[in-house]
Scaffold this motif. Sequence first.
Motif, short mmCIF file in Angstrom:
data_model
loop_
_atom_site.label_atom_id
_atom_site.label_comp_id
_atom_site.label_asym_id
_atom_site.label_seq_id
_atom_site.Cartn_x
_atom_site.Cartn_y
_atom_site.Cartn_z
N ARG A 49 7.82 -0.63 -3.78
CA ARG A 49 9.04 -1.25 -3.27
C ARG A 49 8.82 -1.90 -1.90
N LEU A 50 7.96 -1.28 -1.09
CA LEU A 50 7.68 -1.84 0.24
C LEU A 50 6.66 -2.97 0.18
N GLY A 51 5.89 -3.02 -0.87
CA GLY A 51 4.91 -4.09 -1.03
C GLY A 51 3.62 -3.84 -0.27
N GLU A 52 3.42 -2.63 0.26
CA GLU A 52 2.20 -2.30 0.99
C GLU A 52 1.85 -0.84 0.76
N ARG A 53 0.57 -0.54 0.95
CA ARG A 53 0.11 0.84 0.87
C ARG A 53 0.52 1.60 2.12
N LEU A 54 0.84 2.86 1.95
CA LEU A 54 1.16 3.73 3.08
C LEU A 54 0.03 4.70 3.37
N LEU A 55 -0.72 5.05 2.35
CA LEU A 55 -1.82 5.99 2.48
C LEU A 55 -3.07 5.41 1.83
N LEU A 56 -4.20 5.58 2.51
CA LEU A 56 -5.49 5.26 1.91
C LEU A 56 -6.08 6.57 1.44
N ARG A 57 -6.29 6.69 0.12
CA ARG A 57 -6.69 7.97 -0.45
C ARG A 57 -8.11 7.89 -1.01
N THR A 58 -8.90 8.90 -0.71
CA THR A 58 -10.22 9.07 -1.33
C THR A 58 -10.24 10.45 -1.95
N THR A 59 -11.33 10.79 -2.56
CA THR A 59 -11.42 12.12 -3.18
C THR A 59 -11.42 13.23 -2.14
N ARG A 60 -11.79 12.91 -0.91
CA ARG A 60 -11.93 13.96 0.13
C ARG A 60 -10.82 13.93 1.18
N ARG A 61 -10.25 12.77 1.45
CA ARG A 61 -9.29 12.71 2.54
C ARG A 61 -8.31 11.57 2.30
N GLN A 62 -7.28 11.56 3.11
CA GLN A 62 -6.31 10.48 3.08
C GLN A 62 -6.01 10.06 4.51
N ALA A 63 -5.70 8.80 4.69
CA ALA A 63 -5.40 8.27 6.02
C ALA A 63 -4.21 7.34 5.93
N LEU A 64 -3.43 7.29 7.00
CA LEU A 64 -2.26 6.42 7.05
C LEU A 64 -2.68 4.98 7.29
N THR A 65 -2.04 4.06 6.61
CA THR A 65 -2.22 2.65 6.93
C THR A 65 -1.38 2.32 8.16
N GLU A 66 -1.45 1.09 8.60
CA GLU A 66 -0.64 0.70 9.77
C GLU A 66 0.85 0.84 9.46
N LEU A 67 1.26 0.37 8.28
CA LEU A 67 2.67 0.52 7.91
C LEU A 67 3.03 1.99 7.73
N GLY A 68 2.08 2.77 7.16
CA GLY A 68 2.35 4.19 6.99
C GLY A 68 2.61 4.88 8.30
N GLY A 69 1.85 4.55 9.32
CA GLY A 69 2.05 5.14 10.64
C GLY A 69 3.39 4.76 11.23
N GLN A 70 3.78 3.48 11.04
CA GLN A 70 5.06 3.03 11.57
C GLN A 70 6.23 3.68 10.83
N LEU A 71 6.08 3.84 9.53
CA LEU A 71 7.16 4.40 8.71
C LEU A 71 7.28 5.91 8.87
N LEU A 72 6.19 6.57 9.28
CA LEU A 72 6.19 8.02 9.34
C LEU A 72 7.25 8.56 10.30
N GLU A 73 7.48 7.85 11.43
CA GLU A 73 8.49 8.31 12.38
C GLU A 73 9.87 8.36 11.73
N HIS A 74 10.18 7.31 10.95
CA HIS A 74 11.48 7.29 10.26
C HIS A 74 11.53 8.37 9.17
N ALA A 75 10.44 8.57 8.48
CA ALA A 75 10.41 9.58 7.43
C ALA A 75 10.58 10.97 8.01
N ARG A 76 9.96 11.22 9.17
CA ARG A 76 10.12 12.53 9.82
C ARG A 76 11.57 12.75 10.25
N GLN A 77 12.26 11.69 10.65
CA GLN A 77 13.66 11.81 11.03
C GLN A 77 14.51 12.22 9.82
#
Length: 314
Positions: A49-77
Amino acid sequence: MEQSFRHVDPNDLLIFAIVAELGSFSRAADRLGMPKSTVSRRLAGLEARLGERLLLRTTRRQALTELGGQLLEHARQVAAEVDAVTALSEHRQAIPTGRLRVSMPSDFANLLLADTLAAFVALHPAIALELDLSPRRVDLLSEGFDVVVRMGALPDDSLLAARRLAAFPSGLYAAPAYLAAHGEPQSPDDLERHESVRLLSSGGEPATWTLLRGKHRWTGVPRGRASANSPELLIRLARAGAGIVGVSDYFALPDVQRGALQRVLPDWCLPSPTAWAVFPGRKLMPAKTRAFIDMLGLVLGKAEFGVSHELPHA
């Protein structure tokens, strides 16, 4: 992006916040109590729906994308607000609080529950108790009442539930001075020669007396020059010698103990009306309502705790 964001489900933001916090889809699924596949599908749908990835996922770890980091503050709220609502709900269930609107017959409140109501207010300082003692039959739902106490048979209503509080044995009573002056009836037929103070029915006519003794039944409307729709007033009139009154034994007991009234035809009794606590028929009952109904059941001594009867459909 703006158009897509308008259609974001807050629940998906909550899922995203928990996945980001725990760093694992499995742990997030355990926290949320849902399958891991559902967590993954919901997060993928949010990204679509957002048109972008929020998490970069591998078999061992995951990392936030730039949009994911920006959206995380709102999600935590969102997550914080959910936690706040949950805490408020748990607090309200643990500590009864809020405005409690109750309707009950005035005689019921004045003759049986005055001290109990005062004790309830003292015991629950976070509850604001509002009592409606008017004789009218209130509309529980449209008028915003939490509990109403009703006597006798209940009308069919699928939107309401009820808890039985007590049955009230009833009989005939008169002042000793009245009986000394007019004689004491020995059978129900003798009532035709006596004065009575009678309760008005809902239709405005003096209520018929039905006396029961085992399988025997007597029905009649004794003569009387005084009638009212208040048992409390009828007891006062009978105490003053105006005639014989038919009331609940509970209501007459204090005057019997003082010698101001005595039982007439003690082998005969009037039908025992049942008192009910009626409340909105919903599964989640507020703590304030439960505390009040449990108090009524405890005081009246005949409550069926934990048993609610759904009123039948109309």
